[in-house]
Design a protein around this motif. Structure first.
Motif, mmCIF file in Angstrom:
data_model
loop_
_atom_site.group_PDB
_atom_site.id
_atom_site.type_symbol
_atom_site.label_atom_id
_atom_site.label_comp_id
_atom_site.label_asym_id
_atom_site.label_seq_id
_atom_site.Cartn_x
_atom_site.Cartn_y
_atom_site.Cartn_z
ATOM 1 N N ILE A 190 0.850 -1.205 0.000
ATOM 2 C CA ILE A 190 0.000 0.000 0.000
ATOM 3 C C ILE A 190 0.879 1.246 0.000
ATOM 4 O O ILE A 190 1.697 1.450 0.915
ATOM 5 N N LEU A 191 0.695 2.072 -1.014
ATOM 6 C CA LEU A 191 1.324 3.386 -1.073
ATOM 7 C C LEU A 191 0.260 4.451 -0.909
ATOM 8 O O LEU A 191 -0.876 4.268 -1.338
ATOM 9 N N GLU A 192 0.619 5.564 -0.271
ATOM 10 C CA GLU A 192 -0.257 6.742 -0.271
ATOM 11 C C GLU A 192 0.472 7.793 -1.083
ATOM 12 O O GLU A 192 1.594 8.188 -0.738
ATOM 13 N N LEU A 193 -0.128 8.260 -2.164
ATOM 14 C CA LEU A 193 0.615 9.012 -3.162
ATOM 15 C C LEU A 193 0.996 10.419 -2.724
ATOM 16 O O LEU A 193 2.008 10.954 -3.186
ATOM 17 N N CYS A 211 -7.026 14.897 -1.522
ATOM 18 C CA CYS A 211 -7.396 13.812 -0.617
ATOM 19 C C CYS A 211 -6.349 12.701 -0.700
ATOM 20 O O CYS A 211 -5.552 12.641 -1.642
ATOM 21 N N ASN A 212 -6.327 11.829 0.295
ATOM 22 C CA ASN A 212 -5.391 10.716 0.264
ATOM 23 C C ASN A 212 -5.744 9.776 -0.881
ATOM 24 O O ASN A 212 -6.913 9.433 -1.087
ATOM 25 N N VAL A 213 -4.743 9.376 -1.621
ATOM 26 C CA VAL A 213 -4.903 8.478 -2.760
ATOM 27 C C VAL A 213 -4.049 7.240 -2.483
ATOM 28 O O VAL A 213 -2.820 7.334 -2.407
ATOM 29 N N TYR A 214 -4.706 6.107 -2.307
ATOM 30 C CA TYR A 214 -4.003 4.876 -1.958
ATOM 31 C C TYR A 214 -3.833 3.993 -3.194
ATOM 32 O O TYR A 214 -4.802 3.703 -3.902
ATOM 33 N N LEU A 215 -2.597 3.586 -3.428
ATOM 34 C CA LEU A 215 -2.288 2.670 -4.515
ATOM 35 C C LEU A 215 -1.969 1.312 -3.891
ATOM 36 O O LEU A 215 -1.045 1.188 -3.090
ATOM 37 N N ILE A 216 -2.768 0.322 -4.228
ATOM 38 C CA ILE A 216 -2.628 -1.034 -3.690
ATOM 39 C C ILE A 216 -2.051 -1.908 -4.794
ATOM 40 O O ILE A 216 -2.568 -1.913 -5.919
ATOM 41 N N TYR A 217 -0.977 -2.628 -4.486
ATOM 42 C CA TYR A 217 -0.279 -3.338 -5.552
ATOM 43 C C TYR A 217 0.276 -4.676 -5.096
ATOM 44 O O TYR A 217 0.573 -4.899 -3.923
ATOM 45 N N ASP A 218 0.402 -5.575 -6.069
ATOM 46 C CA ASP A 218 1.113 -6.834 -5.897
ATOM 47 C C ASP A 218 1.721 -7.171 -7.243
ATOM 48 O O ASP A 218 0.990 -7.299 -8.246
ATOM 49 N N GLU A 219 3.055 -7.275 -7.272
ATOM 50 C CA GLU A 219 3.775 -7.391 -8.541
ATOM 51 C C GLU A 219 3.421 -6.173 -9.405
ATOM 52 O O GLU A 219 3.451 -5.061 -8.919
ATOM 53 N N GLY A 279 -2.174 -10.878 -5.449
ATOM 54 C CA GLY A 279 -2.460 -11.809 -4.365
ATOM 55 C C GLY A 279 -3.029 -11.147 -3.137
ATOM 56 O O GLY A 279 -3.129 -11.785 -2.078
ATOM 57 N N ILE A 280 -3.425 -9.873 -3.231
ATOM 58 C CA ILE A 280 -3.958 -9.124 -2.096
ATOM 59 C C ILE A 280 -5.479 -9.122 -2.143
ATOM 60 O O ILE A 280 -6.079 -8.777 -3.167
ATOM 61 N N ASP A 281 -6.097 -9.485 -1.037
ATOM 62 C CA ASP A 281 -7.552 -9.413 -0.907
ATOM 63 C C ASP A 281 -7.936 -8.127 -0.179
ATOM 64 O O ASP A 281 -7.465 -7.871 0.936
ATOM 65 N N ILE A 282 -8.784 -7.340 -0.812
ATOM 66 C CA ILE A 282 -9.289 -6.099 -0.221
ATOM 67 C C ILE A 282 -10.731 -6.350 0.197
ATOM 68 O O ILE A 282 -11.612 -6.535 -0.648
ATOM 69 N N GLU A 283 -10.968 -6.394 1.492
ATOM 70 C CA GLU A 283 -12.307 -6.649 2.021
ATOM 71 C C GLU A 283 -13.108 -5.352 2.056
ATOM 72 O O GLU A 283 -12.671 -4.359 2.633
ATOM 73 N N VAL A 284 -14.276 -5.366 1.436
ATOM 74 C CA VAL A 284 -15.116 -4.169 1.342
ATOM 75 C C VAL A 284 -16.031 -4.077 2.557
ATOM 76 O O VAL A 284 -16.723 -5.037 2.900
ATOM 77 N N TRP A 285 -16.011 -2.918 3.216
ATOM 78 C CA TRP A 285 -16.958 -2.599 4.288
ATOM 79 C C TRP A 285 -17.862 -1.470 3.814
ATOM 80 O O TRP A 285 -17.372 -0.457 3.293
ATOM 81 N N HIS A 286 -19.164 -1.624 3.984
ATOM 82 C CA HIS A 286 -20.079 -0.504 3.751
ATOM 83 C C HIS A 286 -20.244 0.211 5.088
ATOM 84 O O HIS A 286 -20.749 -0.364 6.053
#
Length: 266
Positions: free
Chosen positions: A11-14, A24-32, A140-147
């Protein structure tokens, strides 16, 4: 190329990466090489963020999707432009679909006539609708969604291991996302969302504005107690469920009661 400085693994915050707050905070989520972006902010800073992503050596063609935490202009005005650049999809809660698709300036708070505020809100389609319990997979990263409704009815948060990308639910100073009936705020729902965050085993909260901070029960309780109090206060008008002062006033009027120290003129 520049060195990647993740705030958590994958996880990067740009803004933090650039050492400059662009919005606003911009999160970049990455794997490979595969990656996704959570929020983008205003249209005017899209090119800046794209340049940062290029310099971090992420292939633009490998963006899986652009994820919107909710449909407020300061988070998503740049979505249409960025989607066109990256040739990718947009992911959001179903209740964000209509204001995004229609470019609704009122619902997204792009237009506030009383404050002489009027911004463009480019229309953008949402290909992927997600809700509570869904999982967005990036590499390979799972992002769990919360409402987590309350600030808006479309507010989402995203759990990745010990960190929750917590949107506009709460910030490090105890403030919360603006409560405004025009974009679907709900105080009771807000309290439940904050309680859910407090009671979870998430260790860190990464909000949509400002710095990351620990998920501390005492800290959360102070905010929850304050927000719960809004249900009995006039601060947010029709969003309160009652205003006890008015009940007291009716009783006092009916009984002819004045405050101690005052008396009815003879």
């Amino acid at each position: 190329m520049i060195q990647r400085n993740p705030i958590f693994p994958g996880i990067l915050e740009l803004n933090f990466q650039a050492r400059e707050v662009l919005g606003c905070n911009v999160y970049l989520i990455y794997d490979e090489d595969e990656w996704a972006l959570v929020d983008i902010g205003y249209e005017e800073t899209v090119d800046d963020f794209v340049e940062i992503i290029r310099n971090l050596d992420f292939p633009l063609s490998q963006c899986k999707t652009l994820i919107a935490t909710h449909a407020d202009v300061d988070h998503i005005q740049g979505l249409a432009k960025l989607k066109s650049i990256l040739k990718t999809t947009v992911t959001a809660h179903p209740k964000a679909v209509k204001p995004l698709r229609e470019g609704d300036t009122l619902w997204t708070l792009a237009e506030i006539e009383a404050q002489n505020l009027k911004m463009d809100m480019p229309k953008v389609d949402v290909e992927n609708e997600v809700g509570d319990g869904d999982v967005i997979r990036v590499g390979g990263i799972d992002i769990e969604v919360w409402h987590t409704p309350g600030h808006t009815n479309s507010q989402l948060a995203f759990r990745i291991g010990d960190v929750l990308l917590s949107g506009d639910n709460i910030y490090r100073d105890g403030c919360i996302g603006a409560i405004d009936a025009h974009h679907g705020s709900d105080i009771k729902a807000f309290v439940k969302s904050l309680e859910r965050i407090r009671d979870s085993d998430v260790k860190w909260l990464a909000p949509s504005h400002g710095p990351i901070f620990p998920n501390d029960a005492d800290f959360m309780n102070r905010t929850i107690d304050r927000v719960r109090g809004y249900l009995k206060m006039a601060d947010f008008g029709t969003l309160a469920e009652s205003w006890p002062l008015m009940d007291q006033w009716e009783d006092e009027v009916a009984a002819g009661i004045l405050p101690e120290g005052l008396s009815t003129p003879s």
